[in-house]
Design a protein around this motif. Sequence first.
Motif, PDB file in Angstrom:
ATOM      1  N   ASP A 275       0.822  -1.210   0.000  1.00 54.23           N
ATOM      2  CA  ASP A 275       0.000   0.000   0.000  1.00 54.23           C
ATOM      3  C   ASP A 275       0.854   1.257   0.000  1.00 54.23           C
ATOM      4  O   ASP A 275       0.402   2.325  -0.421  1.00 54.23           O
ATOM      5  CB  ASP A 275      -0.918   0.009   1.234  1.00 54.23           C
ATOM      6  CG  ASP A 275      -1.857  -1.179   1.244  1.00 54.23           C
ATOM      7  OD1 ASP A 275      -2.919  -1.077   0.600  1.00 54.23           O
ATOM      8  OD2 ASP A 275      -1.530  -2.194   1.881  1.00 54.23           O
ATOM      9  N   LEU A 276       2.083   1.133   0.472  1.00 53.68           N
ATOM     10  CA  LEU A 276       2.975   2.279   0.591  1.00 53.68           C
ATOM     11  C   LEU A 276       4.420   1.803   0.491  1.00 53.68           C
ATOM     12  O   LEU A 276       4.789   0.776   1.079  1.00 53.68           O
ATOM     13  CB  LEU A 276       2.753   2.983   1.941  1.00 53.68           C
ATOM     14  CG  LEU A 276       3.738   4.085   2.343  1.00 53.68           C
ATOM     15  CD1 LEU A 276       3.648   5.260   1.388  1.00 53.68           C
ATOM     16  CD2 LEU A 276       3.486   4.543   3.778  1.00 53.68           C
ATOM     17  N   ILE A 277       5.227   2.550  -0.257  1.00 51.45           N
ATOM     18  CA  ILE A 277       6.664   2.287  -0.352  1.00 51.45           C
ATOM     19  C   ILE A 277       7.397   3.574  -0.018  1.00 51.45           C
ATOM     20  O   ILE A 277       7.082   4.629  -0.581  1.00 51.45           O
ATOM     21  CB  ILE A 277       7.072   1.795  -1.754  1.00 51.45           C
ATOM     22  CG1 ILE A 277       6.341   0.483  -2.096  1.00 51.45           C
ATOM     23  CG2 ILE A 277       8.586   1.600  -1.858  1.00 51.45           C
ATOM     24  CD1 ILE A 277       6.584  -0.012  -3.514  1.00 51.45           C
ATOM     25  N   VAL A 278       8.355   3.501   0.900  1.00 48.20           N
ATOM     26  CA  VAL A 278       9.141   4.682   1.263  1.00 48.20           C
ATOM     27  C   VAL A 278      10.620   4.371   1.103  1.00 48.20           C
ATOM     28  O   VAL A 278      11.051   3.221   1.229  1.00 48.20           O
ATOM     29  CB  VAL A 278       8.831   5.139   2.710  1.00 48.20           C
ATOM     30  CG1 VAL A 278       7.370   5.541   2.846  1.00 48.20           C
ATOM     31  CG2 VAL A 278       9.190   4.062   3.735  1.00 48.20           C
ATOM     32  N   ASN A 279      11.393   5.420   0.846  1.00 49.86           N
ATOM     33  CA  ASN A 279      12.825   5.246   0.608  1.00 49.86           C
ATOM     34  C   ASN A 279      13.587   6.489   1.066  1.00 49.86           C
ATOM     35  O   ASN A 279      13.219   7.612   0.715  1.00 49.86           O
ATOM     36  CB  ASN A 279      13.090   5.018  -0.892  1.00 49.86           C
ATOM     37  CG  ASN A 279      14.567   5.152  -1.230  1.00 49.86           C
ATOM     38  OD1 ASN A 279      15.403   4.477  -0.649  1.00 49.86           O
ATOM     39  ND2 ASN A 279      14.880   6.047  -2.153  1.00 49.86           N
ATOM     40  N   ASP A 280      14.629   6.288   1.848  1.00 52.28           N
ATOM     41  CA  ASP A 280      15.496   7.384   2.269  1.00 52.28           C
ATOM     42  C   ASP A 280      16.953   6.917   2.266  1.00 52.28           C
ATOM     43  O   ASP A 280      17.731   7.238   3.164  1.00 52.28           O
ATOM     44  CB  ASP A 280      15.095   7.894   3.659  1.00 52.28           C
ATOM     45  CG  ASP A 280      15.814   9.183   4.041  1.00 52.28           C
ATOM     46  OD1 ASP A 280      16.320   9.875   3.140  1.00 52.28           O
ATOM     47  OD2 ASP A 280      15.899   9.489   5.245  1.00 52.28           O
ATOM     48  N   MET A 281      17.336   6.154   1.249  1.00 52.90           N
ATOM     49  CA  MET A 281      18.697   5.643   1.165  1.00 52.90           C
ATOM     50  C   MET A 281      19.654   6.693   0.608  1.00 52.90           C
ATOM     51  O   MET A 281      19.269   7.538  -0.204  1.00 52.90           O
ATOM     52  CB  MET A 281      18.740   4.388   0.298  1.00 52.90           C
ATOM     53  CG  MET A 281      18.078   3.190   0.942  1.00 52.90           C
ATOM     54  SD  MET A 281      18.353   1.671   0.010  1.00 52.90           S
ATOM     55  CE  MET A 281      17.391   2.016  -1.451  1.00 52.90           C
ATOM     56  N   ARG A 282      20.896   6.594   1.037  1.00 51.30           N
ATOM     57  CA  ARG A 282      21.927   7.487   0.529  1.00 51.30           C
ATOM     58  C   ARG A 282      22.448   6.917  -0.794  1.00 51.30           C
ATOM     59  O   ARG A 282      23.270   5.992  -0.816  1.00 51.30           O
ATOM     60  CB  ARG A 282      23.079   7.621   1.526  1.00 51.30           C
ATOM     61  CG  ARG A 282      24.140   8.635   1.096  1.00 51.30           C
ATOM     62  CD  ARG A 282      25.330   8.608   2.027  1.00 51.30           C
ATOM     63  NE  ARG A 282      24.955   8.939   3.386  1.00 51.30           N
ATOM     64  CZ  ARG A 282      24.815  10.189   3.823  1.00 51.30           C
ATOM     65  NH1 ARG A 282      25.026  11.202   3.011  1.00 51.30           N
ATOM     66  NH2 ARG A 282      24.471  10.410   5.073  1.00 51.30           N
TER      67      ARG A 282
END
Length: 449
Positions: A275-282
Amino acid sequence: MSTTENLCLVTAQPEFIDAALAELHALDQSLTDEGEIAPGISLCRVQDVARFMNIVSKTHPTFTRHLAPVQAIVDIDNSEDDLGAIALATVQLPGFAQIERGTHFAVQSRLLQTDKSQGPRAYSGGQINKTLAEALAEETGAIEDIKKPQVIISLLCTMQKGYLGISTAEDNLSAWPGGARHYAQTKEQISRAEFKLLEALEVFGVILPSHGQALDLGAAPGGWTRLLLDAGLQVIAVDPARLDPRLEQRKGLEHYRGYAEDYLEDAVQQGKQYDLIVNDMRMDAREAARLISKAASCLRTEDGFMISVFKLPHAALGIDPFVNLKEALQILRGSYNIVQAHQLFHNRQEITVVAAQPIPQKRRPQPNRPSQGRIQPPQRPYQERRSQTQRSTSTRWVQKPGQPREQGQGIRQSGSTRSQGQQSQRSSYQRRSQSPRPAQPRTTRPEHH
């Protein structure tokens, strides 16, 4: 006191102020830069400030964080007498009639210590806000509301001048002073990165689902994971590093101790849906865009959405961060019908992007390979020293910043189609060198949040 009807203050992250002015100039070519008040704050002139701010509020720029009209400039000397001068100037503003009985308003002061040799001020921003708001509420019957104001009295003070104006929160682009959205730290907080997700939800007007599955790429130490779990979601946290020990006993959490590319390869093959995909990778913004595009087939088509942070390099000889961003957004638009980008207050050298309505694989257009040639942009007539960068604009499908969310608004109710962004132009940074841009190293190492 001097008055003017043609000035406004533009606020952006200092490194992106040139890009902010360029995107505003693209919307109104009468814009001229009158000079920098402080890093990230410029005084600008346009032919019609009210019309200009209204146009910008409907366009939702990427880099411009806050606008405020300048309807009066007050001479100040940092003594208690300044409070009386500011109060008198306020009631004489052309927009003062907006402050009437029942109107929710706020006084927002920003005090800049531009010359420390003059010593401390006799007052604080909080004192100005409290004194002025109490007097106006008693005089007009208006209601002070610092969280959801309809009308804002904006004050920016240097050591010699006070720049004063009245406008709506909608036209200011933010209901917070200078677009600086602060959140209180809590004992449950795991990392500062949580503020980025909270601000993204607020600025873009998206609503976390109360149930379902979320995929958190580059999850460690687990700040975003905690927020998603608190919302009621089941979370697959992908990161080779350990999560915060406080998350170990949380129900609904699965920790995949590996890299995002490996997990997504299996998820795509198995037809998993989120339902949701999040990403905060460098990682390089373009690599992040390719990864998120790959994940599009795992996002629920009807109401799923994605939130990602795109890291940008600092401008240097032969390195243009805005070219990286343009190429990353182009890649993303090949996989999603809706793509929006904004430089948040809690972003550093990065941009936050929200995407929705994934395009079925068989219908996805192949993104054009970015040209390696150098295209010289036209010269901006309004300021030679300013960057020539122009952002890629997309129409926002949610409620406007600074306005309370109405029923039915938000990405999960949206039926918008893909917006057509303006084509970004190459910035002045790139024009310093005619040599080809060096290739960016590919990495999927996560930035712990």
